[in-house]
Design a protein around this motif. Sequence first.
Motif, short mmCIF file in Angstrom:
data_model
loop_
_atom_site.label_atom_id
_atom_site.label_comp_id
_atom_site.label_asym_id
_atom_site.label_seq_id
_atom_site.Cartn_x
_atom_site.Cartn_y
_atom_site.Cartn_z
N LEU A 149 -7.82 -2.81 92.11
CA LEU A 149 -9.09 -2.13 92.38
C LEU A 149 -9.94 -2.83 93.44
O LEU A 149 -11.01 -2.34 93.79
N GLU A 150 -9.46 -3.95 93.94
CA GLU A 150 -10.17 -4.60 95.04
C GLU A 150 -9.78 -4.00 96.38
O GLU A 150 -10.36 -4.33 97.41
N LYS A 151 -8.77 -3.16 96.37
CA LYS A 151 -8.35 -2.43 97.56
C LYS A 151 -8.95 -1.03 97.52
O LYS A 151 -9.37 -0.54 96.47
N MET A 152 -8.98 -0.36 98.68
CA MET A 152 -9.22 1.07 98.68
C MET A 152 -7.90 1.75 98.34
O MET A 152 -6.86 1.38 98.88
N ASN A 153 -7.94 2.71 97.44
CA ASN A 153 -6.71 3.35 97.00
C ASN A 153 -6.81 4.86 97.19
O ASN A 153 -7.81 5.48 96.82
N VAL A 154 -5.76 5.42 97.78
CA VAL A 154 -5.67 6.87 97.95
C VAL A 154 -4.41 7.32 97.22
O VAL A 154 -3.29 6.93 97.58
N ILE A 155 -4.60 8.14 96.19
CA ILE A 155 -3.48 8.62 95.37
C ILE A 155 -3.27 10.10 95.67
O ILE A 155 -4.16 10.93 95.43
N ASN A 156 -2.10 10.42 96.21
CA ASN A 156 -1.73 11.82 96.43
C ASN A 156 -1.18 12.34 95.11
O ASN A 156 -0.03 12.10 94.76
N GLY A 157 -2.05 13.03 94.39
CA GLY A 157 -1.72 13.37 93.02
C GLY A 157 -0.91 14.63 92.86
O GLY A 157 -0.61 15.35 93.81
N ASN A 158 -0.59 14.90 91.61
CA ASN A 158 0.17 16.10 91.26
C ASN A 158 -0.69 17.34 91.51
O ASN A 158 -1.92 17.30 91.40
N GLY A 159 -0.04 18.42 91.84
CA GLY A 159 -0.77 19.66 92.05
C GLY A 159 -1.65 19.64 93.28
O GLY A 159 -2.69 20.31 93.31
N HIS A 160 -1.26 18.86 94.30
CA HIS A 160 -2.00 18.76 95.56
C HIS A 160 -3.44 18.27 95.35
O HIS A 160 -4.35 18.65 96.09
N ARG A 161 -3.63 17.45 94.37
CA ARG A 161 -4.95 16.85 94.14
C ARG A 161 -4.98 15.47 94.76
O ARG A 161 -3.97 14.77 94.80
N LEU A 162 -6.15 15.08 95.20
CA LEU A 162 -6.31 13.80 95.88
C LEU A 162 -7.33 12.95 95.13
O LEU A 162 -8.41 13.43 94.77
N VAL A 163 -7.00 11.70 94.89
CA VAL A 163 -7.90 10.76 94.23
C VAL A 163 -8.11 9.57 95.15
O VAL A 163 -7.17 8.83 95.44
N ALA A 164 -9.32 9.41 95.64
CA ALA A 164 -9.66 8.27 96.50
C ALA A 164 -10.58 7.34 95.72
O ALA A 164 -11.59 7.77 95.16
N MET A 165 -10.23 6.05 95.68
CA MET A 165 -10.99 5.07 94.91
C MET A 165 -11.50 3.97 95.84
O MET A 165 -10.72 3.37 96.59
N LEU A 166 -12.79 3.71 95.78
CA LEU A 166 -13.40 2.68 96.61
C LEU A 166 -13.98 1.59 95.72
O LEU A 166 -14.72 1.90 94.77
N PRO A 167 -13.68 0.33 95.99
CA PRO A 167 -14.27 -0.76 95.19
C PRO A 167 -15.77 -0.85 95.45
O PRO A 167 -16.25 -0.55 96.55
N LEU A 168 -16.52 -1.26 94.43
CA LEU A 168 -17.97 -1.36 94.55
C LEU A 168 -18.48 -2.79 94.45
O LEU A 168 -19.69 -3.01 94.34
N GLY A 169 -17.57 -3.76 94.51
CA GLY A 169 -18.00 -5.15 94.55
C GLY A 169 -18.26 -5.77 93.20
O GLY A 169 -18.71 -6.92 93.12
#
Length: 704
Positions: A248-268
């Motif tokens: 979670l210290e990285k930015m993460n982009v998950i190409n999810g099932n069903g053409h859904r996208l999950v982008a996660m940004l750390p907040l420090g």
Amino acid sequence: MIALITPTCPTPKATTETPVLISGAGPTGLFAGILLAKMNIPCRIIEREFEISPLSKALGIHARTQEILDMTDPSLLQEFMDQGFMMPNIHIYYNGKLAGEIKALPNKESHFKKVLYLIQNKTVKILADAFEKASGTKVDRGWELIDTKVVEGSSADGDSWVETTMRRAVVGTNKRAGEANQIFGTLELVEEDEEKRYEYEVVKSRYLIGADGGRSAVRHKINMPFPGRTRNVNMIIFDGILDTTIDLEKMNVINGNGHRLVAMLPLGEKDRVRIVFVKGFLEPEEFELQKSKPIIVEEFQQMLDDAVSPLQLKITKVNWLTYYRVNERRAQEYSYKGRIFLAGDAAHVHSPAGGQGMNTGLQDAYNLAWKMAMVINGTAPSTLLNSYSEERTAIGDEIIQLSSESLEGIWAGNLIQRCVRRVAVALAPIILRLVANRAPKMSMLGLRYYESSLNKSHKTQKASASDVGAIGCRARDGPLVPFLGRIDSGHNSDSESSHISNGPTDTSGKEGENRSNNSESDEGSNYDRHHSRTANNMTSDDTVRLHELMAHPGVFQILVFTGNLWKHRPAAASELVQSLEHYLAKWRSTWPSSGSLPVESNENKESLRPQFMVHVLTTVSASEAATAAQFLAARRNVVGEGKVHTDVGKMLHKRYGIDAAAAKNEGKGAIVVIRPDSHISYRVRGVGQSAWEDVHGYFESILI
């Protein structure tokens, strides 16, 4: 649906006056207040909320914004550096596996290489403390703007002012019964709640800055159109704590099932992230139906499970969870009757893709504040303020377009879903090319103002076809050393055998440590920031950046590029001193500045805040122009008064499109005018008498 029912209020209990009233104590309003205070303009900031919102909201602080914070107050930027963190690498996931890593590439345009991340409530706290320090006053919290208008003066004086009515709940908060707890959407101005008592106040001001967000009361009360569109991308925003094996210290982009996208940004903070969840597309009526039902944590957890399986993201704490609909809108004009100005989200809204929103708002304030200060101080006509809407609406359109392209290309998942099926080796170059092509705009270093009533080309000299150092471009930065440089031991400073050492300075200590992580070698020059910031305490061992010399809000900076002129015409040094002394005195007498600027000196007194500062940049060493070196060292030893600096590696000459090697006569070299918000507004070839007269004519054209 917008209800514009203005409350019926009793006779106000108080009437007050202030030169500038700012509605909204978010980043934009606070930064405008800081800038005005530093330019000795009293202002009052009102904010409806009694407390700073705990929501993370805006995160990224781009390189250009870091530059303007640094030039406003280096200690202000240092607070951001101390509390924030630099943009991490991006991990791309597909089919539940890590498919590749994209490195956070540093930009090559600025001393500040990467995006700085800090959650918005911390940003607001830093800016609020800085406003209090600069102005001696605090944000006036709890006041809700309920009406504002421009009042025309009598026919005798023809003047006008702004009259603003506001109220504050005597008990409890300003939140009304049934009001939704969301930060996005439309504004509702309704009657007073029953059984709630309010106090009222009318404020008379010369100017009002509406920095009160996307649901701006100011924008609604002046009936300013807010055209644009609402996108059908269906998003959910989450801020909270996760339990997961993903880094979670990285930015993460998950190409999810069903053409859904999950982008996660750390907040420090440990395991705390912002999630932008793209779950498809909705028509307007579908979104309104969805919004009417509050989203619950269990429902969102199930959405995540379905989208990211076999990866696991377990929610353990929720700080913020909301549906989000992207609006791309821009106020038709940013000014109203020359008295009321819109800035930040009150003027423009767009998708969070690219993180441009807060940065654009801060740069709105940076453009507006110096113009307003000069008009109030009487050193510029009120027409100068017309350029604010002219310049910033064009930037607003550019940012909306950029964020729209980012939304379509990344957040909607199209680009990644096309590319991520490839191996990481093939994926990385594609993404990196995209990033490289957009980097100048994404970092906001490439944004430019074009020719206008404020930014003018020379009447007879043909402008270069290149954008290097062009009118309206950001003033570029680079390393400098005082003209005599670092004198080797055993040599006298007056000796022709003295020479300059351009090595890096010692940056030991906390500031040097913090900054070095954000500073990299640039075009072969290795330089760091130096502790010294004050003109009078510089020594021949100091290495500075040009932007450090420009850290004076509200000041025109005149750069005089002499190239190697003194190598061929040493007498030109004395001629230059005569010209700059004459015109600097003339400008300061014609447009005197008000207020004072603390200056460290032996007497520890204050001096008048300068309106104009002159910096002379040469490419020759003391051994190449000994006579000039002796003359200038004796006469010009204070930064801003024509002090001469050596352009290390001729870097700044190159960055401003000036041929240093050809400056063999009076017709070579150049004078470049940098406006107070550090954009080039005028330039002329040559450094002789005629060039100075042209610069004087430019100032007369915009300040009279």
